[in-house]
Write a protein that holds these residues in place. Sequence first.
Motif, PDB file in Angstrom:
ATOM      1  N   GLU A  60      43.439   0.578   4.815  1.00 55.45           N
ATOM      2  CA  GLU A  60      43.086   1.688   5.436  1.00 55.45           C
ATOM      3  C   GLU A  60      42.979   1.149   6.746  1.00 55.45           C
ATOM      4  O   GLU A  60      41.717   0.804   6.018  1.00 55.45           O
ATOM      5  CB  GLU A  60      43.154   3.129   5.305  1.00 55.45           C
ATOM      6  CG  GLU A  60      44.118   4.323   4.500  1.00 55.45           C
ATOM      7  CD  GLU A  60      45.098   4.221   5.409  1.00 55.45           C
ATOM      8  OE1 GLU A  60      44.800   4.891   6.517  1.00 55.45           O
ATOM      9  OE2 GLU A  60      46.091   4.644   5.214  1.00 55.45           O
ATOM     10  N   HIS A  61      43.079   1.116   7.928  1.00 57.74           N
ATOM     11  CA  HIS A  61      42.002   0.567   9.128  1.00 57.74           C
ATOM     12  C   HIS A  61      42.061   1.679  10.116  1.00 57.74           C
ATOM     13  O   HIS A  61      42.779   2.488  10.189  1.00 57.74           O
ATOM     14  CB  HIS A  61      42.978   0.184   9.729  1.00 57.74           C
ATOM     15  CG  HIS A  61      42.278  -1.032  10.942  1.00 57.74           C
ATOM     16  ND1 HIS A  61      42.793  -1.130  12.180  1.00 57.74           N
ATOM     17  CD2 HIS A  61      41.029  -1.428  11.050  1.00 57.74           C
ATOM     18  CE1 HIS A  61      41.892  -1.408  13.682  1.00 57.74           C
ATOM     19  NE2 HIS A  61      40.782  -1.889  12.562  1.00 57.74           N
ATOM     20  N   ALA A  62      40.609   1.843  10.950  1.00 54.49           N
ATOM     21  CA  ALA A  62      40.111   2.930  11.142  1.00 54.49           C
ATOM     22  C   ALA A  62      40.428   2.811  12.589  1.00 54.49           C
ATOM     23  O   ALA A  62      40.029   2.019  13.118  1.00 54.49           O
ATOM     24  CB  ALA A  62      38.078   2.960  11.114  1.00 54.49           C
ATOM     25  N   ASN A 108      51.786  -2.596   4.587  1.00 53.62           N
ATOM     26  CA  ASN A 108      50.972  -1.710   3.339  1.00 53.62           C
ATOM     27  C   ASN A 108      49.035  -1.604   4.288  1.00 53.62           C
ATOM     28  O   ASN A 108      48.509  -1.569   2.835  1.00 53.62           O
ATOM     29  CB  ASN A 108      50.999  -2.903   1.945  1.00 53.62           C
ATOM     30  CG  ASN A 108      50.213  -4.303   1.975  1.00 53.62           C
ATOM     31  OD1 ASN A 108      50.468  -4.891   3.477  1.00 53.62           O
ATOM     32  ND2 ASN A 108      49.736  -5.125   1.587  1.00 53.62           N
ATOM     33  N   MET A 109      49.641  -1.504   5.079  1.00 52.52           N
ATOM     34  CA  MET A 109      48.676  -1.060   5.635  1.00 52.52           C
ATOM     35  C   MET A 109      48.812  -0.006   6.862  1.00 52.52           C
ATOM     36  O   MET A 109      49.638  -0.254   8.027  1.00 52.52           O
ATOM     37  CB  MET A 109      48.131  -2.247   7.033  1.00 52.52           C
ATOM     38  CG  MET A 109      46.919  -2.225   7.717  1.00 52.52           C
ATOM     39  SD  MET A 109      46.154  -3.848   8.548  1.00 52.52           S
ATOM     40  CE  MET A 109      45.431  -3.388   9.827  1.00 52.52           C
ATOM     41  N   ARG A 110      47.944   1.217   7.068  1.00 51.69           N
ATOM     42  CA  ARG A 110      48.132   2.188   8.204  1.00 51.69           C
ATOM     43  C   ARG A 110      46.603   2.375   8.335  1.00 51.69           C
ATOM     44  O   ARG A 110      45.991   1.987   8.214  1.00 51.69           O
ATOM     45  CB  ARG A 110      48.608   3.399   7.502  1.00 51.69           C
ATOM     46  CG  ARG A 110      49.375   3.339   6.622  1.00 51.69           C
ATOM     47  CD  ARG A 110      50.803   2.924   7.440  1.00 51.69           C
ATOM     48  NE  ARG A 110      52.559   2.863   7.320  1.00 51.69           N
ATOM     49  CZ  ARG A 110      52.991   2.168   6.874  1.00 51.69           C
ATOM     50  NH1 ARG A 110      52.692   0.214   6.702  1.00 51.69           N
ATOM     51  NH2 ARG A 110      54.448   1.836   6.592  1.00 51.69           N
ATOM     52  N   THR A 111      46.778   3.158   9.447  1.00 53.12           N
ATOM     53  CA  THR A 111      45.398   3.359  10.713  1.00 53.12           C
ATOM     54  C   THR A 111      45.033   4.890   9.918  1.00 53.12           C
ATOM     55  O   THR A 111      45.738   5.588   9.716  1.00 53.12           O
ATOM     56  CB  THR A 111      45.618   3.181  11.940  1.00 53.12           C
ATOM     57  OG1 THR A 111      46.755   4.009  12.443  1.00 53.12           O
ATOM     58  CG2 THR A 111      46.730   1.929  12.183  1.00 53.12           C
ATOM     59  N   TYR A 170      37.712  -4.518  12.644  1.00 52.17           N
ATOM     60  CA  TYR A 170      38.619  -5.334  11.086  1.00 52.17           C
ATOM     61  C   TYR A 170      40.309  -5.371  11.129  1.00 52.17           C
ATOM     62  O   TYR A 170      40.466  -5.562  10.608  1.00 52.17           O
ATOM     63  CB  TYR A 170      38.609  -4.517  10.736  1.00 52.17           C
ATOM     64  CG  TYR A 170      36.270  -4.346   9.743  1.00 52.17           C
ATOM     65  CD1 TYR A 170      35.662  -4.945  11.088  1.00 52.17           C
ATOM     66  CD2 TYR A 170      36.379  -3.881   8.912  1.00 52.17           C
ATOM     67  CE1 TYR A 170      34.101  -5.081  10.412  1.00 52.17           C
ATOM     68  CE2 TYR A 170      35.370  -3.650   9.132  1.00 52.17           C
ATOM     69  CZ  TYR A 170      34.401  -4.069   9.809  1.00 52.17           C
ATOM     70  OH  TYR A 170      32.224  -4.003   9.230  1.00 52.17           O
ATOM     71  N   MET A 171      41.150  -5.372  12.572  1.00 52.40           N
ATOM     72  CA  MET A 171      42.425  -4.670  12.641  1.00 52.40           C
ATOM     73  C   MET A 171      43.226  -6.197  12.357  1.00 52.40           C
ATOM     74  O   MET A 171      43.446  -6.557  11.653  1.00 52.40           O
ATOM     75  CB  MET A 171      42.852  -4.078  13.965  1.00 52.40           C
ATOM     76  CG  MET A 171      44.812  -4.418  13.764  1.00 52.40           C
ATOM     77  SD  MET A 171      44.553  -3.447  15.715  1.00 52.40           S
ATOM     78  CE  MET A 171      44.567  -4.781  17.250  1.00 52.40           C
ATOM     79  N   LYS A 221      42.560  -1.883  -4.853  1.00 44.94           N
ATOM     80  CA  LYS A 221      43.738  -1.199  -4.424  1.00 44.94           C
ATOM     81  C   LYS A 221      44.202  -0.128  -3.350  1.00 44.94           C
ATOM     82  O   LYS A 221      45.230  -0.387  -3.010  1.00 44.94           O
ATOM     83  CB  LYS A 221      44.706  -1.069  -6.272  1.00 44.94           C
ATOM     84  CG  LYS A 221      44.490  -1.663  -6.973  1.00 44.94           C
ATOM     85  CD  LYS A 221      45.842  -2.847  -6.971  1.00 44.94           C
ATOM     86  CE  LYS A 221      45.258  -3.298  -8.102  1.00 44.94           C
ATOM     87  NZ  LYS A 221      46.407  -5.095  -8.051  1.00 44.94           N
ATOM     88  N   LEU A 222      42.626   0.283  -2.911  1.00 47.50           N
ATOM     89  CA  LEU A 222      42.463   0.816  -1.783  1.00 47.50           C
ATOM     90  C   LEU A 222      41.196   0.056  -1.743  1.00 47.50           C
ATOM     91  O   LEU A 222      40.421   0.485  -2.118  1.00 47.50           O
ATOM     92  CB  LEU A 222      42.876   2.426  -1.848  1.00 47.50           C
ATOM     93  CG  LEU A 222      42.807   3.280  -0.816  1.00 47.50           C
ATOM     94  CD1 LEU A 222      43.867   2.650   0.170  1.00 47.50           C
ATOM     95  CD2 LEU A 222      42.713   4.760  -1.440  1.00 47.50           C
ATOM     96  N   ILE A 223      41.887  -0.058   0.074  1.00 47.59           N
ATOM     97  CA  ILE A 223      40.150  -0.518   1.086  1.00 47.59           C
ATOM     98  C   ILE A 223      40.583  -0.087   2.573  1.00 47.59           C
ATOM     99  O   ILE A 223      41.803  -0.130   3.027  1.00 47.59           O
ATOM    100  CB  ILE A 223      40.367  -2.341   1.230  1.00 47.59           C
ATOM    101  CG1 ILE A 223      40.599  -3.547  -0.150  1.00 47.59           C
ATOM    102  CG2 ILE A 223      39.855  -2.781   2.402  1.00 47.59           C
ATOM    103  CD1 ILE A 223      40.942  -4.436   0.245  1.00 47.59           C
ATOM    104  N   PHE A 224      39.726   0.514   2.839  1.00 48.11           N
ATOM    105  CA  PHE A 224      39.133   0.861   4.159  1.00 48.11           C
ATOM    106  C   PHE A 224      38.165   0.049   4.885  1.00 48.11           C
ATOM    107  O   PHE A 224      37.428  -0.324   4.374  1.00 48.11           O
ATOM    108  CB  PHE A 224      38.666   1.915   4.044  1.00 48.11           C
ATOM    109  CG  PHE A 224      39.572   3.656   3.479  1.00 48.11           C
ATOM    110  CD1 PHE A 224      40.056   4.411   4.586  1.00 48.11           C
ATOM    111  CD2 PHE A 224      39.429   3.136   1.875  1.00 48.11           C
ATOM    112  CE1 PHE A 224      40.254   5.206   3.877  1.00 48.11           C
ATOM    113  CE2 PHE A 224      40.385   4.665   1.364  1.00 48.11           C
ATOM    114  CZ  PHE A 224      40.832   5.522   2.388  1.00 48.11           C
ATOM    115  N   GLY A 225      38.915  -0.241   6.608  1.00 56.63           N
ATOM    116  CA  GLY A 225      37.905  -1.417   7.479  1.00 56.63           C
ATOM    117  C   GLY A 225      37.573  -0.372   8.554  1.00 56.63           C
ATOM    118  O   GLY A 225      38.911   1.099   8.844  1.00 56.63           O
TER     119      GLY A 225
END
Length: 290
Positions: free
Chosen positions: A141-143, A151-154, A124-125, A115-119
């Motif tokens: 969550e994208h670095a 539902n996607m933040r940086t 990966y954007m 339910k929470l995924i880090f790229g």
Amino acid sequence: MTDHHKRSLLKLAALAAAASALVACGKKDEPAPTPAPAPAPAAEAPAPAKADPLKIAFAYVGPVGDGGWTFAHDNARKALEKEFGDRIVTSYVESVPESADAERVIRDMAGQGNKLIFGTTFGYMEPMLKVAADHPDVKFEHATGYKTAENMRTYDSRTYEGAYMAGVIAGKMTQSNTLGVVASIPIPEVVRNINSFTLGAQSTNPKITTKVVWVNEWFNPPKETEAATALINGGADILFQNTDSSAVLQTAEKMGKRGFGWDVNPWVVAVTFEPHQMNVDDFLKSREAA
């Protein structure tokens, strides 16, 4: 009293006795009322069901043993496990290329119930945006990127500040007035760090120049070694890197020069959901209260 009167009285007495007998026969003995049973003790309310642990997945661009960016992320993952115990379950896939493979891996993570995924890298954007659109119940969550969704933040750190301070030191210490940078991929964050390093150096030594060699990868020790060697042979006596291995520093040491490492200190990943910031603990509490 005449016989007639006697007979009348006897008749009346007999009738009265018969009536009494009839009334007695018509009554049934009613049993004594049974006492009401004692109320059963109230059943205890069942304990609330324990929420399933939050599943968190990390897609790493490099190997966990790179000593840099991915190593730092994995230390953060371990810190989360230590902090939240059985409230979370984490997993990761390392060395995920910035290609179609990234979408496949991230989509698989969502399909496995995370339910929470880090790229963890810029490349990966676009894949993450595609997967996020198909999984609105998952947070992504994208670095270092700049595109977001509902539902996607940086997330990012102010790496340019450290780069500037490294430049300040390099500008003071250089003997050749030539600095070298081993750079990874020409994306905004890397260009920003090179600019900051150079500006910092120019603040203490306006005569310096900065040479850059791009290896076009985040983690490739042989290429990083080759680039560092070329910069030193070209006159650079202090190196700076924006790559993930220790090859640049090792090369500088072997060739008698100085260098600044990169991404070698573990840092804690924070979960941010604009316009508000939410850390993992808040996220867990909101999920468990639902």
